[in-house]
Design an enzyme around this catalytic site. Structure first.
Site, PDB file in Angstrom:
ATOM      1  CG  ASN A  58      38.855 100.515  84.557  1.00  0.00           C
ATOM      2  OD1 ASN A  58      38.417 101.527  85.085  1.00  0.00           O
ATOM      3  ND2 ASN A  58      39.979  99.930  84.981  1.00  0.00           N
ATOM      4  NE  ARG A  69      33.632 103.110  91.871  1.00  0.00           N
ATOM      5  CZ  ARG A  69      32.655 103.553  92.679  1.00  0.00           C
ATOM      6  NH1 ARG A  69      32.877 104.562  93.505  1.00  0.00           N
ATOM      7  NH2 ARG A  69      31.477 102.967  92.677  1.00  0.00           N
ATOM      8  CG  ASP A  93      41.763 104.036  85.870  1.00  0.00           C
ATOM      9  OD1 ASP A  93      41.305 102.897  85.654  1.00  0.00           O
ATOM     10  OD2 ASP A  93      41.152 104.909  86.512  1.00  0.00           O
ATOM     11  NE  ARG A 104      33.506  89.509  82.992  1.00  0.00           N
ATOM     12  CZ  ARG A 104      34.725  90.016  83.230  1.00  0.00           C
ATOM     13  NH1 ARG A 104      35.377  90.679  82.290  1.00  0.00           N
ATOM     14  NH2 ARG A 104      35.300  89.865  84.399  1.00  0.00           N
ATOM     15  CG  ASP A 107      37.527  93.530  82.613  1.00  0.00           C
ATOM     16  OD1 ASP A 107      37.550  92.416  83.153  1.00  0.00           O
ATOM     17  OD2 ASP A 107      38.475  94.352  82.686  1.00  0.00           O
ATOM     18  CG  HIS A 133      38.399  98.726  89.188  1.00  0.00           C
ATOM     19  ND1 HIS A 133      39.123  98.888  90.344  1.00  0.00           N
ATOM     20  CD2 HIS A 133      38.068  97.413  89.129  1.00  0.00           C
ATOM     21  CE1 HIS A 133      39.256  97.705  90.947  1.00  0.00           C
ATOM     22  NE2 HIS A 133      38.618  96.799  90.225  1.00  0.00           N
ATOM     23  CD  GLU A 154      35.313  91.689  87.125  1.00  0.00           C
ATOM     24  OE1 GLU A 154      36.016  90.895  87.756  1.00  0.00           O
ATOM     25  OE2 GLU A 154      35.782  92.741  86.634  1.00  0.00           O
ATOM     26  CG  ASN A 203      35.258  84.708  87.263  1.00  0.00           C
ATOM     27  OD1 ASN A 203      36.192  84.241  87.920  1.00  0.00           O
ATOM     28  ND2 ASN A 203      35.053  86.000  87.193  1.00  0.00           N
ATOM     29  NE  ARG A 252      30.026  84.019  83.729  1.00  0.00           N
ATOM     30  CZ  ARG A 252      30.646  85.119  84.189  1.00  0.00           C
ATOM     31  NH1 ARG A 252      30.711  86.203  83.450  1.00  0.00           N
ATOM     32  NH2 ARG A 252      31.180  85.121  85.389  1.00  0.00           N
TER      33      ARG A 252
HETATM   34  C1  AAO Z   1      48.622  91.479  84.830  1.00  0.00           C
HETATM   35  C2  AAO Z   1      49.618  91.041  85.884  1.00  0.00           C
HETATM   36  C3  AAO Z   1      49.858  92.157  86.886  1.00  0.00           C
HETATM   37  C4  AAO Z   1      50.329  93.404  86.160  1.00  0.00           C
HETATM   38  C5  AAO Z   1      49.321  93.785  85.105  1.00  0.00           C
HETATM   39  C6  AAO Z   1      49.739  94.974  84.272  1.00  0.00           C
HETATM   40  O1  AAO Z   1      49.115  89.868  86.532  1.00  0.00           O
HETATM   41  O2  AAO Z   1      50.834  91.730  87.813  1.00  0.00           O
HETATM   42  O3  AAO Z   1      50.478  94.464  87.079  1.00  0.00           O
HETATM   43  O4  AAO Z   1      49.109  92.667  84.229  1.00  0.00           O
HETATM   44  O5  AAO Z   1      50.912  94.719  83.603  1.00  0.00           O
HETATM   45  C7  AAO Z   1      43.551  90.052  84.484  1.00  0.00           C
HETATM   46  C8  AAO Z   1      44.449  89.342  85.490  1.00  0.00           C
HETATM   47  C9  AAO Z   1      45.522  90.264  86.026  1.00  0.00           C
HETATM   48  C10 AAO Z   1      46.306  90.890  84.891  1.00  0.00           C
HETATM   49  C11 AAO Z   1      45.292  91.697  84.088  1.00  0.00           C
HETATM   50  C12 AAO Z   1      45.909  92.445  82.916  1.00  0.00           C
HETATM   51  O6  AAO Z   1      43.636  88.844  86.546  1.00  0.00           O
HETATM   52  O7  AAO Z   1      46.417  89.468  86.817  1.00  0.00           O
HETATM   53  O8  AAO Z   1      47.340  91.734  85.400  1.00  0.00           O
HETATM   54  O9  AAO Z   1      44.312  90.767  83.535  1.00  0.00           O
HETATM   55  O10 AAO Z   1      46.599  91.591  82.103  1.00  0.00           O
HETATM   56  C13 AAO Z   1      40.079  92.960  90.943  1.00  0.00           C
HETATM   57  C14 AAO Z   1      39.107  93.729  90.057  1.00  0.00           C
HETATM   58  C15 AAO Z   1      38.435  92.889  89.016  1.00  0.00           C
HETATM   59  C16 AAO Z   1      39.434  92.011  88.264  1.00  0.00           C
HETATM   60  C17 AAO Z   1      40.172  91.190  89.298  1.00  0.00           C
HETATM   61  C18 AAO Z   1      41.196  90.245  88.655  1.00  0.00           C
HETATM   62  O11 AAO Z   1      38.147  94.381  90.865  1.00  0.00           O
HETATM   63  O12 AAO Z   1      37.790  93.750  88.110  1.00  0.00           O
HETATM   64  O13 AAO Z   1      40.861  92.080  90.186  1.00  0.00           O
HETATM   65  N1  AAO Z   1      38.778  91.189  87.232  1.00  0.00           N
HETATM   66  C19 AAO Z   1      38.764  91.631  85.815  1.00  0.00           C
HETATM   67  C20 AAO Z   1      39.007  90.478  84.873  1.00  0.00           C
HETATM   68  C21 AAO Z   1      40.439  90.016  84.982  1.00  0.00           C
HETATM   69  C22 AAO Z   1      41.381  91.120  84.536  1.00  0.00           C
HETATM   70  C23 AAO Z   1      40.894  92.467  84.867  1.00  0.00           C
HETATM   71  C24 AAO Z   1      39.697  92.704  85.495  1.00  0.00           C
HETATM   72  C25 AAO Z   1      41.650  93.595  84.337  1.00  0.00           C
HETATM   73  O14 AAO Z   1      38.078  89.467  85.097  1.00  0.00           O
HETATM   74  O15 AAO Z   1      40.676  88.839  84.250  1.00  0.00           O
HETATM   75  O16 AAO Z   1      42.687  90.937  85.159  1.00  0.00           O
HETATM   76  O17 AAO Z   1      41.123  93.832  83.031  1.00  0.00           O
HETATM   77  C26 AAO Z   1      39.503  92.108  96.083  1.00  0.00           C
HETATM   78  C27 AAO Z   1      38.586  93.100  95.423  1.00  0.00           C
HETATM   79  C28 AAO Z   1      38.355  92.796  93.982  1.00  0.00           C
HETATM   80  C29 AAO Z   1      39.665  92.555  93.261  1.00  0.00           C
HETATM   81  C30 AAO Z   1      40.394  91.403  93.987  1.00  0.00           C
HETATM   82  C31 AAO Z   1      41.702  91.035  93.311  1.00  0.00           C
HETATM   83  O18 AAO Z   1      38.831  90.866  96.285  1.00  0.00           O
HETATM   84  O19 AAO Z   1      37.358  93.101  96.074  1.00  0.00           O
HETATM   85  O20 AAO Z   1      37.703  93.893  93.394  1.00  0.00           O
HETATM   86  O21 AAO Z   1      39.380  92.183  91.910  1.00  0.00           O
HETATM   87  O22 AAO Z   1      40.631  91.826  95.311  1.00  0.00           O
HETATM   88  O23 AAO Z   1      42.578  92.111  93.366  1.00  0.00           O
HETATM   89  C32 AAO Z   1      38.746  88.122  99.431  1.00  0.00           C
HETATM   90  C33 AAO Z   1      37.909  89.376  99.495  1.00  0.00           C
HETATM   91  C34 AAO Z   1      37.700  89.933  98.095  1.00  0.00           C
HETATM   92  C35 AAO Z   1      39.033  90.264  97.566  1.00  0.00           C
HETATM   93  C36 AAO Z   1      39.774  88.967  97.511  1.00  0.00           C
HETATM   94  C37 AAO Z   1      41.156  89.104  96.960  1.00  0.00           C
HETATM   95  O24 AAO Z   1      38.061  87.088  98.733  1.00  0.00           O
HETATM   96  O25 AAO Z   1      36.692  89.069 100.076  1.00  0.00           O
HETATM   97  O26 AAO Z   1      36.903  91.064  98.108  1.00  0.00           O
HETATM   98  O27 AAO Z   1      39.927  88.409  98.802  1.00  0.00           O
HETATM   99  O28 AAO Z   1      41.931  89.920  97.786  1.00  0.00           O
END
Ligand code: AAO
Length: 512
Positions: free
Chosen positions: A115, A173, A182, A210, A212, A216, A248, A313, A352
């Site tokens: 992405n 997106r 992006d 998977r 990732d 988005h 994901e 996870n 998983r």
């Molecule tokens: C790092 C730093 C950042 C910096 C960035 C760039 O931490 O501060 O800005 O580098 O320099 C992982 C880490 C990130 C890291 C990133 C890159 O988790 O911290 O950033 O690597 O190094 C969203 C996405 C989902 C994503 C998830 C973490 O939709 O795709 O965030 N997961 C994957 C991977 C993950 C990875 C990435 C994607 C990026 O598994 O390891 O990030 O490649 C809502 C939304 C979700 C959203 C969450 C969190 O969820 O629905 O879509 O996930 O927020 O933002 C309730 C709600 C629930 C909500 C949740 C949290 O539970 O019901 O819907 O609250 O608010």
């Protein structure tokens, strides 16, 4: 001949929804941050012999080296190029892993980060795992190559250029997820680069991906990319086998994007599963195990043949992603084993298992400030090998939940019960529940605060069975509790609420 044709047709029909695991295997394990050499060993010495179907591996492509904080696990989600070159190993080691795992019937599922590239604010240099240069300011990644016009700079309508509102599908997106650059996936040159990368992995012998951050990406872009992927390598897979794809997509409801938009493309991660089951097992918000009677679609989950399910996870075990505090992890070992046991016994979804490294949790105002800590590593940053202790657990900081007897034995239970319907459900209206899988297996839980002592219809043939939770069958002997099923299929289950593991599972392969 007709049978062959039928099998072929079946294979073609289920295509990218079929996990491609070898016959009789039903689960994969996420060996988070493991080295390729260790995964190859683990396939041969443990996963193959114990019926695991595959391994989800950490992203294999070159990533940014993050030094502040020092080498966080999440640096691997900031791609710099598609060279196979990370802390887990180089391309030669990767190929060796795929070959050795495939040869013992354990297949490899790649975490594909397509992405985005690295964060917008990381500047320029060559601090990347293979030394490839990058210039985030100019959106330049010459080793792919990508440049300015390959990114969604103009399409995003938010002031910051980042996703600001998850209620707005366009933003989610077209804008940057936590500032990650992006990619414009509708560009043919971007698509071609990604397809080349994924096809290279397929040709090496991986079984699927998977995707990732699939939420988005526009479903149409994902579809266009998936449709141009090669069939799997015929050295290990039948002719015409499509790569397994699971996306994901976090959808707990109430946002601009629905998981339903992705169901026709491939399977999807069902995040409600772990979030809800965590609440039930913790008995939060009035939840009880008795309510699990219609677990699955009855809880408004996606269709079972589209779901990939898990208790935790690599994100939500440390407060990233979604699910919040209800998520159970290895840190709540007793409840966690029950949750994983329930998941593996229940027919819903493709399962998983998580396998983690440990880190010192440190909560400040409800947030773990150590949520960034990377895998066990030496001072020079290289990842520590996974050592195996005499009692089969792991050392060097690796948790290896998949080697916990209760979890490993439930992976086997699921294989044995594969294809069998859920039968003989029983509950006490509270937190004592039991169910069977055809006349193949039976599981009983006591998550109440009092002893359970009931006689239940197991559906199993008469005989003495070895409980695979408190022990297991070894050389016709049982190292744990024994359960006697009488000629009418009934058995008595006495489970103390203070038992180390307050659940019991038996199946026909554990008959003494
Ligand atoms: C790092 C730093 C950042 C910096 C960035 C760039 O931490 O501060 O800005 O580098 O320099 C992982 C880490 C990130 C890291 C990133 C890159 O988790 O911290 O950033 O690597 O190094 C969203 C996405 C989902 C994503 C998830 C973490 O939709 O795709 O965030 N997961 C994957 C991977 C993950 C990875 C990435 C994607 C990026 O598994 O390891 O990030 O490649 C809502 C939304 C979700 C959203 C969450 C969190 O969820 O629905 O879509 O996930 O927020 O933002 C309730 C709600 C629930 C909500 C949740 C949290 O539970 O019901 O819907 O609250 O608010």
């Amino acid at each position: 001949m007709t049978l062959l044709l039928l099998l072929l047709l079946l294979g073609i029909c289920t295509c990218q929804f079929n996990p491609n695991v070898a016959c009789g295997r039903t689960s994969i394990v996420h060996l988070f941050e493991w080295r390729w050499d260790d995964i190859a060993e683990e396939c041969e010495r443990y996963l193959g012999p114990n019926g695991f179907g595959g391994v989800q591996i950490s992203p294999p492509n070159e990533n940014l080296i993050v030094t502040n904080p020092s080498r966080p696990w999440w640096e691997r989600y900031q791609p710099i190029s598609y060279k196979i070159c990370t802390r887990s190993g180089d391309e030669e080691q990767f190929r060796d892993m795929v070959t050795r795992c495939n040869n013992v019937g354990v297949y490899i599922y790649v975490d594909a980060v397509i992405n985005h590239m690295c964060g917008a604010g990381v500047g320029k240099g060559n601090s990347s795992t293979c030394g490839s240069p990058y210039n985030a300011d100019e959106r330049s990644f010459p080793s792919v190559p990508y440049s300015l016009h390959d990114f969604n700079e103009k399409k995003c309508k938010t002031g910051s250029g980042n996703i600001e509102n998850y209620g707005d599908a366009d933003q989610v997106r077209d804008c940057r997820l936590v500032s990650l650059l992006d990619l414009a996936l509708e560009n043919e040159s971007v698509r071609a680069s990604i397809i080349d990368y994924l096809n290279m992995l397929i040709d090496i012998g991986v079984a699927g991906f998977r995707l990732d951050a699939a939420k988005h990406m526009w479903p149409g872009d994902i579809q266009a990319i998936i449709s141009r992927l090669n069939n799997l390598n015929t050295q290990w897979f039948p002719n015409g086998t499509r790569p397994f794809v699971f996306q994901e997509v976090i959808d707990l409801g109430g946002e601009g994007i629905s998981v339903k938009e992705y169901l026709s493309i491939g399977r999807v991660t069902e995040f409600k599963y772990g979030a809800k089951l965590g609440k039930v097992i913790r008995k939060w918000e009035g939840e009880k195990m008795a309510y699990l009677k219609n677990w699955g679609e009855g809880w408004s989950f996606i269709p079972t043949d589209r779901a990939v399910v898990f208790i935790d996870n690599h994100d939500n075990q440390r407060g990233h992603g979604a699910g919040g505090a209800s998520i159970l992890t290895f840190s709540d070992a007793r409840l966690y084993k029950m949750a994983v046991g329930f998941m593996l016994a229940h027919p819903y979804g493709f399962t998983r298992v998580m396998s983690s490294f440990s880190w010192p949790r440190n909560y400040v105002n409800g947030k773990d400030i150590n949520d960034w800590i990377g895998p066990p590593s030496y001072n020079n940053g290289s990842i520590k090998i996974v050592t195996i202790n005499e009692d089969t657990t792991c050392g060097n900081g690796w948790v290896c939940e998949h080697r916990w007897r209760q979890i490993k034995n439930m992976v086997i239970f699921r294989n044995v019960a594969n294809g069998q319907a859920l039968t003989n459900w029983w509950d006490n209206g509270e937190n004592q529940v039991a169910f069977g899988r055809g006349n193949i297996g039976f599981i009983v839980f006591n998550n109440d605060n009092w002893t359970m002592d009931v006689t239940l219809n197991t559906g199993l043939p008469a005989g003495t069975y070895c409980d695979v939770i408190s022990g297991e069958k070894k050389d016709a002997q049982c190292t744990g509790r024994q359960i006697t099923v009488s000629s009418n299929g009934k058995a008595n289950f006495k489970i103390s609420n203070s038992a180390e593991d307050p659940f019991v599972a038996i199946h026909i392969n554990a008959k003494l």
